[in-house]
Design a protein around this motif. Structure first.
Motif, mmCIF file in Angstrom:
data_model
loop_
_atom_site.group_PDB
_atom_site.id
_atom_site.type_symbol
_atom_site.label_atom_id
_atom_site.label_comp_id
_atom_site.label_asym_id
_atom_site.label_seq_id
_atom_site.Cartn_x
_atom_site.Cartn_y
_atom_site.Cartn_z
ATOM 1 N N MET A 219 37.504 42.532 43.181
ATOM 2 C CA MET A 219 38.492 43.368 42.489
ATOM 3 C C MET A 219 39.868 42.817 42.820
ATOM 4 N N HIS A 220 40.611 42.442 41.796
ATOM 5 C CA HIS A 220 41.973 41.959 42.033
ATOM 6 C C HIS A 220 42.784 42.169 40.772
ATOM 7 N N VAL A 221 43.982 42.698 40.957
ATOM 8 C CA VAL A 221 44.905 42.923 39.853
ATOM 9 C C VAL A 221 46.081 41.973 40.031
ATOM 10 N N ALA A 222 46.481 41.329 38.956
ATOM 11 C CA ALA A 222 47.628 40.418 38.990
ATOM 12 C C ALA A 222 48.852 41.178 39.495
ATOM 13 N N ALA A 223 49.652 40.532 40.305
ATOM 14 C CA ALA A 223 50.818 41.179 40.920
ATOM 15 C C ALA A 223 51.706 41.848 39.878
ATOM 16 N N GLU A 224 51.918 41.196 38.745
ATOM 17 C CA GLU A 224 52.810 41.747 37.716
ATOM 18 C C GLU A 224 52.204 42.953 36.991
ATOM 19 N N ALA A 225 50.917 43.230 37.175
ATOM 20 C CA ALA A 225 50.259 44.365 36.507
ATOM 21 C C ALA A 225 49.985 45.523 37.461
ATOM 22 N N ARG A 226 50.343 45.382 38.724
ATOM 23 C CA ARG A 226 50.057 46.449 39.696
ATOM 24 C C ARG A 226 50.913 47.678 39.431
ATOM 25 N N GLN B 210 50.270 50.005 37.298
ATOM 26 C CA GLN B 210 50.241 50.410 35.896
ATOM 27 C C GLN B 210 48.880 50.944 35.462
ATOM 28 N N GLY B 211 47.960 51.098 36.407
ATOM 29 C CA GLY B 211 46.653 51.656 36.082
ATOM 30 C C GLY B 211 45.558 50.644 35.839
ATOM 31 N N ALA B 212 45.843 49.347 35.962
ATOM 32 C CA ALA B 212 44.825 48.320 35.707
ATOM 33 C C ALA B 212 43.671 48.432 36.699
ATOM 34 N N GLY B 213 43.983 48.639 37.968
ATOM 35 C CA GLY B 213 42.935 48.778 38.980
ATOM 36 C C GLY B 213 42.022 49.947 38.685
ATOM 37 N N ARG B 214 42.593 51.066 38.272
ATOM 38 C CA ARG B 214 41.808 52.259 37.934
ATOM 39 C C ARG B 214 40.887 51.972 36.751
ATOM 40 N N ILE B 215 41.384 51.260 35.751
ATOM 41 C CA ILE B 215 40.564 50.926 34.580
ATOM 42 C C ILE B 215 39.372 50.080 35.008
ATOM 43 N N ILE B 216 39.609 49.099 35.861
ATOM 44 C CA ILE B 216 38.522 48.214 36.290
ATOM 45 C C ILE B 216 37.500 48.989 37.118
ATOM 46 N N VAL B 217 37.965 49.784 38.070
ATOM 47 C CA VAL B 217 37.032 50.572 38.899
ATOM 48 C C VAL B 217 36.214 51.507 38.020
ATOM 49 N N ASN B 218 36.864 52.220 37.119
ATOM 50 C CA ASN B 218 36.147 53.152 36.244
ATOM 51 C C ASN B 218 35.132 52.414 35.377
#
Length: 172
Positions: free
Chosen positions: A79-86, A88-96
Motif C-alpha cells: 500500500m503506497h500513495v504518491a506524496a502529491e496525492a496524500r 485526499q482520500g486515495a489511501g481510503r479508496i485503495i483500502v476499501n
C-alpha cells in the motif's frame, strides 16, 4: 475522488515501478533492514497476489495489493500513495477496494504488517479507522518491536434475494 478508477495493473509499468521504488526507499529509510517487508516488483508478480493501481485522469495516485494465504485469510501488501496525492482520500479508496475484493472472495480475515515508527503513524491511523485492530504476528512474520500487526475480521456478504422473491413496488 470516490469515482476514480482502481483496477488490476502490472507492477512492471514504469510509473508503478517508480512508485514502488519510492515505497521501498521509504521502508528502508524508516525501518531496520531485518524488518523491511515491502515487496519488490518481481515479488508482486506472484500468482497469490492481486495488484491494483488507483489513477485519476491517467495519473497514478497509489497502489495496493492483496496476497491471499488461503480460502479465509489475505494480507494487504505494498500500500503506497504518491506524496502529491496524500490527504485526499486515495489511501481510503485503495483500502476499501482491497477489503471489497476480500469480501467478494469470501475471505474471513485480512491482516497486514506496518512499521511502529512515527513515519508509519498515518498508515496505522488509516488502517485503524477502517476497523483493523492489533494482533500478533501472522504468516511467516517474526515478532518485532518495529512491526505493528493488524487484522480485520470480515463479515460474509449477504446473498441477494432473487428478483422473483422481492415485493413489487406499486406506483403511488
Amino acid at each position: 475522488m470516490s469515482d476514480d478508477p482502481i483496477a488490476i495493473e502490472d507492477p512492471r509499468r514504469p510509473d508503478i515501478r517508480a512508485l514502488l521504488e519510492r515505497h521501498l526507499a521509504f521502508a528502508n529509510l524508516h525501518s531496520p533492514p531485518e524488518d523491511v517487508y515491502a515487496l519488490d516488483v518481481d515479488a508482486l508478480l506472484d500468482p497469490s497476489i492481486s495488484f491494483y493501481a488507483l489513477r485519476q485522469d491517467g495519473q497514478l495516485l497509489g497502489v495496493g495489493a492483496l496476497r491471499q494465504f488461503d480460502a479465509d485469510h489475505a494480507e494487504v501488501k505494498s500500500m503506497h500513495v504518491a506524496a502529491e496525492a496524500r490527504g485526499q482520500g486515495a489511501g481510503r479508496i485503495i483500502v476499501n477496494h482491497l477489503l471489497g475484493i476480500a469480501r467478494e472472495r469470501g475471505l474471513r480475515r485480512v491482516s497486514l504488517e506496518t512499521g511502529t515508527m512515527e513515519a508509519f503513524a498515518p498508515a496505522r491511523a488509516l488502517y485503524e479507522s477502517a476497523g483493523f485492530v492489533e494482533c500478533g504476528p501472522f504468516g511467516s512474520y517474526p515478532p518485532s518491536p518495529n512491526s505493528a500487526f493488524l487484522t480485520l475480521a470480515l463479515e460474509p456478504l449477504e446473498p441477494l434475494e432473487p428478483l422473483e422473491r422481492l415485493e413489487r413496488l406499486e406506483p403511488q
